[in-house]
Design a protein around this motif. Structure first.
Motif, PDB file in Angstrom:
ATOM      1  N   CYS A 161       0.733  -1.226   0.158  1.00 55.57           N
ATOM      2  CA  CYS A 161      -0.121  -0.012   0.002  1.00 55.57           C
ATOM      3  C   CYS A 161       0.902   1.324   0.087  1.00 55.57           C
ATOM      4  O   CYS A 161       2.136   1.239   0.424  1.00 55.57           O
ATOM      5  CB  CYS A 161      -1.046   0.029   1.349  1.00 55.57           C
ATOM      6  SG  CYS A 161      -2.475  -1.124   1.195  1.00 55.57           S
ATOM      7  N   ASN A 162       0.453   2.301  -0.628  1.00 52.58           N
ATOM      8  CA  ASN A 162       1.017   3.622  -0.374  1.00 52.58           C
ATOM      9  C   ASN A 162      -0.286   4.789  -0.226  1.00 52.58           C
ATOM     10  O   ASN A 162      -1.487   4.545  -0.297  1.00 52.58           O
ATOM     11  CB  ASN A 162       1.941   3.802  -1.504  1.00 52.58           C
ATOM     12  CG  ASN A 162       1.238   3.961  -2.743  1.00 52.58           C
ATOM     13  OD1 ASN A 162       0.108   4.007  -3.003  1.00 52.58           O
ATOM     14  ND2 ASN A 162       2.239   3.997  -3.847  1.00 52.58           N
ATOM     15  N   VAL A 163       0.193   5.950  -0.203  1.00 48.08           N
ATOM     16  CA  VAL A 163      -0.666   7.072  -0.120  1.00 48.08           C
ATOM     17  C   VAL A 163      -0.353   8.200  -1.157  1.00 48.08           C
ATOM     18  O   VAL A 163       0.814   8.574  -1.106  1.00 48.08           O
ATOM     19  CB  VAL A 163      -0.759   7.648   1.252  1.00 48.08           C
ATOM     20  CG1 VAL A 163      -1.571   8.881   1.333  1.00 48.08           C
ATOM     21  CG2 VAL A 163      -1.136   6.506   2.437  1.00 48.08           C
ATOM     22  N   VAL A 164      -1.050   8.521  -2.081  1.00 48.40           N
ATOM     23  CA  VAL A 164      -0.644   9.314  -3.343  1.00 48.40           C
ATOM     24  C   VAL A 164      -1.810  10.273  -3.478  1.00 48.40           C
ATOM     25  O   VAL A 164      -2.987   9.811  -3.978  1.00 48.40           O
ATOM     26  CB  VAL A 164      -0.199   8.662  -4.372  1.00 48.40           C
ATOM     27  CG1 VAL A 164       0.200   9.435  -5.560  1.00 48.40           C
ATOM     28  CG2 VAL A 164       0.884   7.372  -4.209  1.00 48.40           C
ATOM     29  N   PHE A 165      -1.433  11.316  -3.318  1.00 58.12           N
ATOM     30  CA  PHE A 165      -2.142  12.643  -3.713  1.00 58.12           C
ATOM     31  C   PHE A 165      -2.067  12.911  -5.188  1.00 58.12           C
ATOM     32  O   PHE A 165      -1.240  13.849  -5.359  1.00 58.12           O
ATOM     33  CB  PHE A 165      -2.197  13.969  -2.758  1.00 58.12           C
ATOM     34  CG  PHE A 165      -2.541  13.688  -1.378  1.00 58.12           C
ATOM     35  CD1 PHE A 165      -3.831  14.149  -0.899  1.00 58.12           C
ATOM     36  CD2 PHE A 165      -1.637  12.906  -0.435  1.00 58.12           C
ATOM     37  CE1 PHE A 165      -3.946  13.965   0.377  1.00 58.12           C
ATOM     38  CE2 PHE A 165      -1.939  12.730   0.876  1.00 58.12           C
ATOM     39  CZ  PHE A 165      -3.028  13.070   1.209  1.00 58.12           C
ATOM     40  N   ASP A 166      -2.816  12.276  -6.099  1.00 53.50           N
ATOM     41  CA  ASP A 166      -2.556  12.448  -7.471  1.00 53.50           C
ATOM     42  C   ASP A 166      -3.785  13.052  -8.291  1.00 53.50           C
ATOM     43  O   ASP A 166      -3.818  13.188  -9.415  1.00 53.50           O
ATOM     44  CB  ASP A 166      -2.078  11.324  -8.131  1.00 53.50           C
ATOM     45  CG  ASP A 166      -3.009  10.065  -8.019  1.00 53.50           C
ATOM     46  OD1 ASP A 166      -4.264  10.370  -7.306  1.00 53.50           O
ATOM     47  OD2 ASP A 166      -2.790   9.129  -8.385  1.00 53.50           O
ATOM     48  N   ASN A 167      -4.864  13.794  -7.572  1.00 56.20           N
ATOM     49  CA  ASN A 167      -5.735  14.304  -8.144  1.00 56.20           C
ATOM     50  C   ASN A 167      -5.279  15.612  -8.879  1.00 56.20           C
ATOM     51  O   ASN A 167      -4.659  16.440  -8.148  1.00 56.20           O
ATOM     52  CB  ASN A 167      -6.902  14.791  -6.987  1.00 56.20           C
ATOM     53  CG  ASN A 167      -8.157  15.316  -7.621  1.00 56.20           C
ATOM     54  OD1 ASN A 167      -8.063  16.272  -8.415  1.00 56.20           O
ATOM     55  ND2 ASN A 167      -9.339  14.853  -6.930  1.00 56.20           N
ATOM     56  N   PRO A 168      -5.725  15.824  -9.995  1.00 57.73           N
ATOM     57  CA  PRO A 168      -5.366  17.010 -10.706  1.00 57.73           C
ATOM     58  C   PRO A 168      -5.690  18.474  -9.925  1.00 57.73           C
ATOM     59  O   PRO A 168      -5.218  19.400 -10.205  1.00 57.73           O
ATOM     60  CB  PRO A 168      -5.881  17.217 -11.917  1.00 57.73           C
ATOM     61  CG  PRO A 168      -6.706  15.947 -12.382  1.00 57.73           C
ATOM     62  CD  PRO A 168      -6.660  15.290 -10.683  1.00 57.73           C
ATOM     63  N   GLU A 169      -6.799  18.380  -8.949  1.00 54.96           N
ATOM     64  CA  GLU A 169      -7.286  19.564  -8.410  1.00 54.96           C
ATOM     65  C   GLU A 169      -6.220  19.958  -7.191  1.00 54.96           C
ATOM     66  O   GLU A 169      -6.316  21.059  -6.658  1.00 54.96           O
ATOM     67  CB  GLU A 169      -8.654  19.233  -7.858  1.00 54.96           C
ATOM     68  CG  GLU A 169      -9.557  19.255  -9.018  1.00 54.96           C
ATOM     69  CD  GLU A 169     -11.057  19.096  -8.587  1.00 54.96           C
ATOM     70  OE1 GLU A 169     -11.132  19.106  -7.037  1.00 54.96           O
ATOM     71  OE2 GLU A 169     -11.806  18.508  -9.230  1.00 54.96           O
ATOM     72  N   VAL A 170      -5.228  18.943  -6.832  1.00 55.89           N
ATOM     73  CA  VAL A 170      -4.242  19.245  -5.674  1.00 55.89           C
ATOM     74  C   VAL A 170      -3.068  19.691  -6.419  1.00 55.89           C
ATOM     75  O   VAL A 170      -2.504  18.994  -7.120  1.00 55.89           O
ATOM     76  CB  VAL A 170      -3.913  17.851  -5.018  1.00 55.89           C
ATOM     77  CG1 VAL A 170      -3.132  18.233  -3.712  1.00 55.89           C
ATOM     78  CG2 VAL A 170      -5.093  17.468  -4.186  1.00 55.89           C
ATOM     79  N   LYS A 215       4.908   7.666  -1.986  1.00 58.77           N
ATOM     80  CA  LYS A 215       4.756   6.781  -3.146  1.00 58.77           C
ATOM     81  C   LYS A 215       5.523   5.591  -2.631  1.00 58.77           C
ATOM     82  O   LYS A 215       5.166   4.510  -3.358  1.00 58.77           O
ATOM     83  CB  LYS A 215       5.453   7.767  -4.154  1.00 58.77           C
ATOM     84  CG  LYS A 215       4.607   8.561  -4.683  1.00 58.77           C
ATOM     85  CD  LYS A 215       5.415   9.389  -5.827  1.00 58.77           C
ATOM     86  CE  LYS A 215       4.323  10.435  -6.362  1.00 58.77           C
ATOM     87  NZ  LYS A 215       4.803  11.213  -7.232  1.00 58.77           N
ATOM     88  N   GLU A 216       6.429   5.333  -1.756  1.00 63.01           N
ATOM     89  CA  GLU A 216       7.097   4.287  -1.647  1.00 63.01           C
ATOM     90  C   GLU A 216       6.084   3.365  -0.816  1.00 63.01           C
ATOM     91  O   GLU A 216       5.197   3.687  -0.073  1.00 63.01           O
ATOM     92  CB  GLU A 216       8.338   4.172  -0.533  1.00 63.01           C
ATOM     93  CG  GLU A 216       8.123   4.754   0.863  1.00 63.01           C
ATOM     94  CD  GLU A 216       7.678   6.292   1.017  1.00 63.01           C
ATOM     95  OE1 GLU A 216       7.455   6.629   1.943  1.00 63.01           O
ATOM     96  OE2 GLU A 216       7.884   6.950   0.015  1.00 63.01           O
ATOM     97  N   LEU A 217       6.142   1.938  -1.088  1.00 62.69           N
ATOM     98  CA  LEU A 217       5.251   0.825  -0.630  1.00 62.69           C
ATOM     99  C   LEU A 217       5.615   0.342   0.695  1.00 62.69           C
ATOM    100  O   LEU A 217       6.917   0.237   1.192  1.00 62.69           O
ATOM    101  CB  LEU A 217       5.145  -0.214  -1.675  1.00 62.69           C
ATOM    102  CG  LEU A 217       4.644  -0.121  -3.056  1.00 62.69           C
ATOM    103  CD1 LEU A 217       4.881  -1.140  -4.046  1.00 62.69           C
ATOM    104  CD2 LEU A 217       3.223   0.549  -3.033  1.00 62.69           C
ATOM    105  N   VAL A 218       4.611   0.176   1.396  1.00 61.46           N
ATOM    106  CA  VAL A 218       4.775  -0.554   2.959  1.00 61.46           C
ATOM    107  C   VAL A 218       3.958  -2.008   2.461  1.00 61.46           C
ATOM    108  O   VAL A 218       2.989  -2.193   1.743  1.00 61.46           O
ATOM    109  CB  VAL A 218       4.060   0.190   3.881  1.00 61.46           C
ATOM    110  CG1 VAL A 218       4.716   1.300   4.253  1.00 61.46           C
ATOM    111  CG2 VAL A 218       2.560   0.314   3.757  1.00 61.46           C
ATOM    112  N   PHE A 219       4.689  -2.896   3.130  1.00 61.67           N
ATOM    113  CA  PHE A 219       4.320  -4.276   2.944  1.00 61.67           C
ATOM    114  C   PHE A 219       3.703  -4.850   4.319  1.00 61.67           C
ATOM    115  O   PHE A 219       2.740  -5.755   4.006  1.00 61.67           O
ATOM    116  CB  PHE A 219       5.269  -5.239   2.447  1.00 61.67           C
ATOM    117  CG  PHE A 219       5.479  -4.734   0.996  1.00 61.67           C
ATOM    118  CD1 PHE A 219       5.040  -5.208  -0.006  1.00 61.67           C
ATOM    119  CD2 PHE A 219       6.439  -3.742   0.868  1.00 61.67           C
ATOM    120  CE1 PHE A 219       5.366  -4.858  -1.290  1.00 61.67           C
ATOM    121  CE2 PHE A 219       6.888  -3.398  -0.359  1.00 61.67           C
ATOM    122  CZ  PHE A 219       6.369  -4.012  -1.497  1.00 61.67           C
ATOM    123  N   ALA A 220       4.205  -4.477   5.386  1.00 55.54           N
ATOM    124  CA  ALA A 220       3.942  -5.183   6.628  1.00 55.54           C
ATOM    125  C   ALA A 220       2.745  -4.499   7.459  1.00 55.54           C
ATOM    126  O   ALA A 220       2.555  -3.196   7.176  1.00 55.54           O
ATOM    127  CB  ALA A 220       5.107  -5.203   7.796  1.00 55.54           C
TER     128      ALA A 220
END
Length: 143
Positions: free
Chosen positions: A81-90, A101-106
């Protein structure tokens, strides 16, 4: 340190100066303490990445915060999983500042983002890139 015995022997004018100095010092110490305590008034909101029954969702999906607050995402899945704010409005610079953007696995791995005062109020949508197809999308509302 204030020496009471010494104060008793001072003439009234010197006593007044000593007492004034002590009170001003005390007020400065108290004021600096209040300034330092302000950041601790900010809150940290927790968002799970994945439900307890292992569905691909952010829990809660929407978080309402104030400027200065922090959001802490906690991996609750055994999938990347990761958390990416990629909405064009942001705006791009804000998206870069808030994204992880880096993934966490555990299970238990975390990310944190503080929504500083220079981030304008509004709605900020984000997603988990590997699980976006499963509609793993969340929203932060900054008041």
């Amino acid at each position: 340190m204030l020496n009471i015995e010494r104060l008793k022997t001072l003439p009234p004018k010197k006593l007044s100066k000593q007492l004034s100095f002590f009170l001003v010092s005390l007020m400065l110490i108290m004021a600096s303490f209040l300034i330092l305590i302000k950041p601790s008034l900010a809150e940290t909101y927790k968002v799970l990445m994945g439900t307890d029954d292992k569905r691909l969702k952010f829990v809660p999906e929407t978080v309402i915060i104030k400027s200065g607050d922090t959001v802490k995402w906690i991996n609750n899945l055994n999938t990347p999983c990761n958390v990416v704010f990629d909405n064009p409005e942001v705006p791009q610079e804000i998206a870069e500042e808030l994204s992880h953007k880096e993934l966490v696995f555990a299970i238990g791995d975390t990310y944190e983002s503080t929504f500083s005062d220079d981030i304008p109020s509004g709605e900020y949508t984000y997603s988990c890139q590997p699980n976006r197809g499963a509609n793993m999308v969340g929203k932060i509302v900054v008041q």
